[in-house]
Design a protein around this motif. Structure first.
Motif: not given
Ligand code: BGC
Length: 486
Positions: A40, A55, A58-59
């Motif tokens: 990240k 995010e 990233q998920e």
């Protein structure tokens, strides 16, 4: 005697090599927990002046693998029946190998996501082909222990991934090395499988009796004639009743399907992967790591005892599963898991966030939860699905159960935080008291309640398969008797 000893060694070797598929399953699901912390922030992956990957991105990088596994599980169900178990494992091994290199070399987020999807497909295929393969080559008296070697390998893979993550946490672009390590077990699996036999049950069903006999001789099946006779009778009956898909709808197959889907549902919905995937998050919410110097290292470290306990108690399960049987272990394990889940729920719901009781109660309960899972639903869910389906549709049936496992995993992992928020609300962060964070208590109460339903399911529906040959189990279902009466 000597002969028996040699064969025992050979069968253990077969299970151990095939279990590298399980190791890869564990390694590649675990490795991302540490890798993502570096990914990240990697400037090579950031675009348009981003400080960090969003995010949502990233998920995707994390969860696409679980979705891939669900697709892999269902997509290749038929392939294991058509190509054979051995060939499928070889293809899977090389997919893992290529994907490890692909991940390590990926220089865009899109490529990372594509390779993570491919790894997921391989995990999905491995997660059902390995137990299927091992159960079909094992003599019945040792089948439980041998199939559970796969679960041991999964836990070793998870633990190894935590260690590898920790080892490369301080490297520049350390995540590339983390992924690349997966190449080693992939090659061992791929090359090792070349030298292992195809399973006698598959050979008999799809090739010839002669070839099946040869493998039964090699593994030293003491009831060879009986096993062959039973395979023959079952195949004849199955032929009469039609093709595999049709067979899956046959009335006598339904209980097996319900058992397979049920155990996988309960394995996942009792919350194992909230702990395996989120333990650093949970520990942080319980107040660990306040004022830590190295956040990446610190976030990975608390997972180590969890990973280690998981491995140790899976070894215990291997010793007990053919001695005590599957059901006593399921009763014991589920009861312990329920008690631990309720304790975590109470800790989060009733204790003040600044209270040390929250910290230690939740930590202790999580460390207690793991061994109870590891002696029960961990290995036994995979074992049961390798036992209850008739030979002709074992591949297809197991792949459906495996898909249920991965979809359930995806749902739990994706709803855990919001479930906590919806049921117990928010609380002040112990790390930063000015900040509100999600209170996880309610989520754990729900997993505990599902555990109670699991106990009822075991008591009313699960057969004790210990000591029965796969053919006997199949005959029992064909006779239309209640599963529990086995
Ligand atoms: C489960 C995985 C879990 C692992 C933990 C396996 O049996 O299927 O979802 O992460 O056990 O040891």
């Amino acid at each position: 005697m000597e002969q028996k000893k040699y064969n025992k060694g050979f069968v253990i070797l077969i299970a151990a090599i095939a279990a590298f598929g399980g190791l890869l399953f564990g390694f590649d699901t675990g490795v991302i927990s540490g890798a993502i912390l570096l990914i990240k922030d990697d400037p090579n992956l950031l675009i348009n002046g981003m400080q960090q990957l969003p995010e949502r991105t990233q998920e995707w990088i994390v969860s696409i693998t679980v979705l891939g596994a669900a697709i892999g599980a269902i997509g290749s169900g038929k392939i294991a029946d058509n190509l054979g178990r051995k060939k499928v494992l070889i293809i899977t091994a090389f997919t893992f190998a290529i994907a490890s290199v692909g991940l390590a070399a990926a220089n865009t987020v899109t490529l990372l996501i594509i390779w993570r999807l491919i790894v997921g497909l391989a995990i999905g295929v491995a997660s059902y082909t390995v137990p299927l393969y091992i159960s079909e080559v094992s003599p019945s008296h040792a089948r439980g222990a041998l199939v559970s070697i796969n679960q041991l390998a999964i836990t070793v893979g998870i633990f190894a991934s935590y260690l590898v993550d920790l080892g490369f946490a301080d490297f520049e672009e350390g995540w590339r090395w983390m992924f690349l390590v997966g190449l080693v077990p992939s090659l061992i699996l791929g090359i090792g499988m070349f030298f292992l036999p195809e399973t006698p049950r598959w050979l008999f069903s799809y090739r010839s009796e002669k070839e099946a006999r040869k493998v039964l001789d090699k593994v030293g099946e003491s009831n060879k004639e009986e096993v062959l006779e039973k395979i023959k009778v079952n195949i004849r009956k199955e032929k009469k009743e039609g093709g595999s898909l049709k067979e899956l709808r046959a009335k006598w197959v339904r209980p097996a399907l319900l058992i397979g889907i049920g155990v996988m549902f309960f394995q996942q919905f009792t919350g194992i992967n909230t702990i395996i995937y989120y333990s650093p998050t949970i520990f942080e919410m319980a107040g660990f790591g306040v004022g830590a110097a190295d956040p990446v290292y610190n976030a990975i470290l608390p997972s180590l005892p969890i990973g280690a306990v998981n491995v140790i108690f899976t070894v215990v399960a291997i010793f007990l599963v053919d001695r005590w049987g599957r059901k006593p272990l399921l009763y014991l394990g589920l009861s312990g898991m329920i008690a631990a889940l309720v304790t975590i729920g109470i800790a989060f719901t009733f204790f003040n966030e600044s209270d040390v009781a929250l910290k230690w109660m939740s930590f202790t309960a999580m460390i207690i939860y793991i061994p109870f899972f590891a002696i029960s639903l961990g290995p036994i869910a995979w074992l049961l699905i390798s036992e209850v389906f008739p030979t002709k549709i074992r591949g297809l049936g197991m792949s459906i159960a495996t898909m249920v496992n991965w979809i359930s995993n995806f749902i739990v992992a994706n709803t855990f935080l919001s479930l906590g928020k919806a049921t117990t609300g928010m609380m002040a962060s112990p790390v930063d008291p000015g900040k509100e964070i999600i209170n996880l208590g309610g989520a754990f109460f729900i997993y505990a309640a599902i555990g109670v339903l699991g106990l009822i399911f075991v008591a009313t529906y699960i057969p004790e398969t210990k000591g029965h040959s796969l053919e006997e189990i199949e005959e029992h279902f064909q006779s239309g008797k209640h599963p529990k009466k086995l």
